[in-house]
Design a protein around this motif. Sequence first.
Motif, PDB file in Angstrom:
ATOM      1  N   LEU A  29      -4.732   0.076   4.058  1.00 14.83           N
ATOM      2  CA  LEU A  29      -4.367   1.299   4.761  1.00 14.83           C
ATOM      3  C   LEU A  29      -3.022   1.795   4.238  1.00 14.83           C
ATOM      4  O   LEU A  29      -2.190   0.979   3.794  1.00 14.83           O
ATOM      5  CB  LEU A  29      -4.292   1.034   6.266  1.00 14.83           C
ATOM      6  CG  LEU A  29      -5.621   0.670   6.924  1.00 14.83           C
ATOM      7  CD1 LEU A  29      -5.402   0.262   8.375  1.00 14.83           C
ATOM      8  CD2 LEU A  29      -6.600   1.825   6.835  1.00 14.83           C
ATOM      9  N   PRO A  30      -2.756   3.094   4.283  1.00 15.92           N
ATOM     10  CA  PRO A  30      -1.497   3.628   3.731  1.00 15.92           C
ATOM     11  C   PRO A  30      -0.240   2.990   4.313  1.00 15.92           C
ATOM     12  O   PRO A  30       0.763   2.883   3.613  1.00 15.92           O
ATOM     13  CB  PRO A  30      -1.564   5.116   4.074  1.00 15.92           C
ATOM     14  CG  PRO A  30      -3.019   5.409   4.130  1.00 15.92           C
ATOM     15  CD  PRO A  30      -3.656   4.170   4.693  1.00 15.92           C
ATOM     16  N   ASP A  31      -0.285   2.507   5.552  1.00 14.69           N
ATOM     17  CA  ASP A  31       0.930   1.894   6.099  1.00 14.69           C
ATOM     18  C   ASP A  31       1.241   0.549   5.439  1.00 14.69           C
ATOM     19  O   ASP A  31       2.343   0.033   5.565  1.00 14.69           O
ATOM     20  CB  ASP A  31       0.848   1.756   7.621  1.00 14.69           C
ATOM     21  CG  ASP A  31      -0.317   0.884   8.074  1.00 14.69           C
ATOM     22  OD1 ASP A  31      -1.184   0.561   7.245  1.00 14.69           O
ATOM     23  OD2 ASP A  31      -0.351   0.530   9.275  1.00 14.69           O
ATOM     24  N   GLY A  32       0.292  -0.017   4.686  1.00 16.18           N
ATOM     25  CA  GLY A  32       0.535  -1.259   3.963  1.00 16.18           C
ATOM     26  C   GLY A  32       0.975  -1.055   2.516  1.00 16.18           C
ATOM     27  O   GLY A  32       1.266  -2.001   1.800  1.00 16.18           O
ATOM     28  N   TRP A  33       1.019   0.190   2.063  1.00 17.95           N
ATOM     29  CA  TRP A  33       1.420   0.483   0.688  1.00 17.95           C
ATOM     30  C   TRP A  33       2.929   0.323   0.560  1.00 17.95           C
ATOM     31  O   TRP A  33       3.686   0.591   1.494  1.00 17.95           O
ATOM     32  CB  TRP A  33       1.052   1.903   0.292  1.00 17.95           C
ATOM     33  CG  TRP A  33      -0.420   2.192   0.293  1.00 17.95           C
ATOM     34  CD1 TRP A  33      -1.435   1.328   0.532  1.00 17.95           C
ATOM     35  CD2 TRP A  33      -1.028   3.464   0.074  1.00 17.95           C
ATOM     36  NE1 TRP A  33      -2.646   1.974   0.470  1.00 17.95           N
ATOM     37  CE2 TRP A  33      -2.422   3.299   0.183  1.00 17.95           C
ATOM     38  CE3 TRP A  33      -0.529   4.719  -0.212  1.00 17.95           C
ATOM     39  CZ2 TRP A  33      -3.316   4.324   0.008  1.00 17.95           C
ATOM     40  CZ3 TRP A  33      -1.439   5.751  -0.382  1.00 17.95           C
ATOM     41  CH2 TRP A  33      -2.809   5.548  -0.279  1.00 17.95           C
ATOM     42  N   VAL A  34       3.360  -0.073  -0.615  1.00 19.06           N
ATOM     43  CA  VAL A  34       4.789  -0.172  -0.918  1.00 19.06           C
ATOM     44  C   VAL A  34       5.111   0.977  -1.868  1.00 19.06           C
ATOM     45  O   VAL A  34       4.585   1.048  -2.976  1.00 19.06           O
ATOM     46  CB  VAL A  34       5.134  -1.529  -1.574  1.00 19.06           C
ATOM     47  CG1 VAL A  34       6.605  -1.598  -1.923  1.00 19.06           C
ATOM     48  CG2 VAL A  34       4.717  -2.678  -0.668  1.00 19.06           C
ATOM     49  N   ILE A  35       5.971   1.894  -1.396  1.00 17.62           N
ATOM     50  CA  ILE A  35       6.304   3.085  -2.175  1.00 17.62           C
ATOM     51  C   ILE A  35       7.778   3.019  -2.556  1.00 17.62           C
ATOM     52  O   ILE A  35       8.651   2.874  -1.699  1.00 17.62           O
ATOM     53  CB  ILE A  35       6.020   4.369  -1.373  1.00 17.62           C
ATOM     54  CG1 ILE A  35       4.533   4.393  -0.972  1.00 17.62           C
ATOM     55  CG2 ILE A  35       6.385   5.608  -2.177  1.00 17.62           C
ATOM     56  CD1 ILE A  35       4.159   5.496  -0.018  1.00 17.62           C
ATOM     57  N   SER A  36       8.055   3.109  -3.837  1.00 14.97           N
ATOM     58  CA  SER A  36       9.428   3.060  -4.346  1.00 14.97           C
ATOM     59  C   SER A  36      10.165   4.342  -4.002  1.00 14.97           C
ATOM     60  O   SER A  36       9.606   5.444  -4.126  1.00 14.97           O
ATOM     61  CB  SER A  36       9.391   2.859  -5.864  1.00 14.97           C
ATOM     62  OG  SER A  36      10.690   2.916  -6.390  1.00 14.97           O
ATOM     63  N   THR A  37      11.414   4.209  -3.587  1.00 19.93           N
ATOM     64  CA  THR A  37      12.211   5.402  -3.272  1.00 19.93           C
ATOM     65  C   THR A  37      12.735   6.064  -4.531  1.00 19.93           C
ATOM     66  O   THR A  37      13.077   7.241  -4.521  1.00 19.93           O
ATOM     67  CB  THR A  37      13.384   5.045  -2.351  1.00 19.93           C
ATOM     68  OG1 THR A  37      14.155   4.009  -2.970  1.00 19.93           O
ATOM     69  CG2 THR A  37      12.872   4.563  -1.001  1.00 19.93           C
ATOM     70  N   ARG A  38      12.840   5.324  -5.609  1.00 21.22           N
ATOM     71  CA  ARG A  38      13.258   5.904  -6.881  1.00 21.22           C
ATOM     72  C   ARG A  38      12.327   5.376  -7.970  1.00 21.22           C
ATOM     73  O   ARG A  38      11.761   4.291  -7.827  1.00 21.22           O
ATOM     74  CB  ARG A  38      14.719   5.597  -7.198  1.00 21.22           C
ATOM     75  CG  ARG A  38      15.043   4.151  -7.294  1.00 21.22           C
ATOM     76  CD  ARG A  38      16.565   3.928  -7.501  1.00 21.22           C
ATOM     77  NE  ARG A  38      16.872   2.523  -7.474  1.00 21.22           N
ATOM     78  CZ  ARG A  38      16.724   1.695  -8.492  1.00 21.22           C
ATOM     79  NH1 ARG A  38      16.269   2.141  -9.641  1.00 21.22           N
ATOM     80  NH2 ARG A  38      17.032   0.421  -8.384  1.00 21.22           N
ATOM     81  N   PRO A  39      12.142   6.128  -9.050  1.00 23.09           N
ATOM     82  CA  PRO A  39      11.220   5.698 -10.111  1.00 23.09           C
ATOM     83  C   PRO A  39      11.627   4.344 -10.705  1.00 23.09           C
ATOM     84  O   PRO A  39      12.810   4.079 -10.924  1.00 23.09           O
ATOM     85  CB  PRO A  39      11.324   6.806 -11.159  1.00 23.09           C
ATOM     86  CG  PRO A  39      11.868   7.990 -10.430  1.00 23.09           C
ATOM     87  CD  PRO A  39      12.716   7.441  -9.332  1.00 23.09           C
ATOM     88  N   ALA A  40      10.638   3.495 -10.958  1.00 21.77           N
ATOM     89  CA  ALA A  40      10.886   2.178 -11.527  1.00 21.77           C
ATOM     90  C   ALA A  40      11.143   2.252 -13.030  1.00 21.77           C
ATOM     91  O   ALA A  40      11.760   1.360 -13.591  1.00 21.77           O
ATOM     92  CB  ALA A  40       9.700   1.261 -11.251  1.00 21.77           C
TER      93      ALA A  40
END
Length: 189
Positions: A29-40
Amino acid sequence: MWNRQPSEQELIDPGNTGLGHRQVQRWNLPDGWVISTRPAHLALVSEADFIAVQGMRAAAEGTRSERCYLLAGLLRCGICGRRLESCWANNRAAYRCRHGHSSASRPDPDRPKNLYIRQDRILPHLPALYVLLAGPDLADWPTSALPLGVADIIGRLRADRITLVYDPETRALRADTREEVKVILDPAR
């Protein structure tokens, strides 16, 4: 972005653990995704270029004519019995059988030639085939109730799970039913 579709190990058969495990991926589910705040890492293409190209693709897809395979899943090969696959040939819907040949293997020299049949060669013969399939019961039906439109006939074939077999040697299209019901496609076309 990470963890959208993680890999897990799952038993192939829980009733027989000796068969081992297989790797499966399931969407989180989208709440389990890890989204970077800045590009890796540095982007290969600027965001403006990416958006411009996406707009070009969307415009091109909108102008492309839709390919419509009305008989997909209903046709079988009269030579080998395989289901015919849909293909696009000379800007027309068509169906083909390559008799099990794939590009990963050398073709067997004894294998029959590929079978091709255009959709527009079959459609005009469906009403006649339908009348033959309905048989004497057709006389009992009120004329207004006869589904003689091509879309109606295809719907009835699907509902009754009747496949059509095309034999390229005799140019015959027959219904895969107990009684022999077939029509000969116009050889002049």
